[in-house]
Every structure is written in structure tokens, then in C-alpha cells.
Design a protein around this motif. Sequence first.
Motif, PDB file in Angstrom:
ATOM      1  N   VAL A  39      59.868  19.806  64.395  1.00 22.31           N
ATOM      2  CA  VAL A  39      60.117  19.220  63.077  1.00 22.31           C
ATOM      3  C   VAL A  39      61.403  18.396  63.157  1.00 22.31           C
ATOM      4  O   VAL A  39      62.462  18.917  63.515  1.00 22.31           O
ATOM      5  CB  VAL A  39      60.230  20.311  61.988  1.00 22.31           C
ATOM      6  N   ILE A  40      61.307  17.124  62.831  1.00 27.11           N
ATOM      7  CA  ILE A  40      62.457  16.230  62.932  1.00 27.11           C
ATOM      8  C   ILE A  40      62.975  15.856  61.553  1.00 27.11           C
ATOM      9  O   ILE A  40      64.178  15.747  61.348  1.00 27.11           O
ATOM     10  CB  ILE A  40      62.079  14.967  63.736  1.00 27.11           C
ATOM     11  N   LEU A  41      62.069  15.656  60.608  1.00 27.91           N
ATOM     12  CA  LEU A  41      62.443  15.289  59.246  1.00 27.91           C
ATOM     13  C   LEU A  41      61.963  16.358  58.269  1.00 27.91           C
ATOM     14  O   LEU A  41      60.866  16.895  58.424  1.00 27.91           O
ATOM     15  CB  LEU A  41      61.800  13.951  58.848  1.00 27.91           C
ATOM     16  N   THR A  42      62.753  16.617  57.252  1.00 29.70           N
ATOM     17  CA  THR A  42      62.334  17.551  56.208  1.00 29.70           C
ATOM     18  C   THR A  42      61.305  16.846  55.320  1.00 29.70           C
ATOM     19  O   THR A  42      61.172  15.618  55.345  1.00 29.70           O
ATOM     20  CB  THR A  42      63.528  17.983  55.336  1.00 29.70           C
ATOM     21  N   ASP A  43      60.585  17.620  54.507  1.00 26.15           N
ATOM     22  CA  ASP A  43      59.627  17.034  53.574  1.00 26.15           C
ATOM     23  C   ASP A  43      60.321  16.056  52.629  1.00 26.15           C
ATOM     24  O   ASP A  43      59.777  15.002  52.299  1.00 26.15           O
ATOM     25  CB  ASP A  43      58.919  18.126  52.763  1.00 26.15           C
TER      26      ASP A  43
END
Length: 81
Positions: A39-43
Motif C-alpha cells: 500500500v503506497i497511498l491511503t484511500d
Amino acid sequence: ELVRSAIVFCGDSEFKQEVAENVGRIRKICNYIQNFDEVILTDEQVQTLVGKINNGKLANTLANCKAHVQGLSEIAICTLN
């Protein structure tokens, strides 16, 4: 490197040379994407980026479509020459 590119071809496209792992038909690209599990970016970050992209898009009008096709045609002609 937050964003990775992928180029998808559809239909009966034929590659005359070996292409990079991020280039191909949908099945190949799906497999390519599924290889990434970190996971690189949050929602929230994704939603922010989607909003920025949508705000910068040209209106979906016939005039914009024609201008886009004309631009692609010019690129194709330059490439062929």
C-alpha cells in the motif's frame, strides 16, 4: 515512485518486438498490477488525486473529441515520416 505506468492494448494488436512488462493486453497488465501488494497511498490520498484529475479534464464535448483525434493524427503522421 508512487505511480507506475501501464499501457493496455485491445483488439487484435500485434507486437513486432518484445515489449516491456508494463505493456500488453489486458490479461498481461492485470497480472502485472497484481504483482504489487504494498500500500503506497491511503484511500484519502487516492480520492484527492482522483479529484485533481477530474478537475483538470476537458469537457466531454464533440469539439474536444475532434481536437484530440486531430492531435493523434498529427502524431501518427510525424511518426510515419
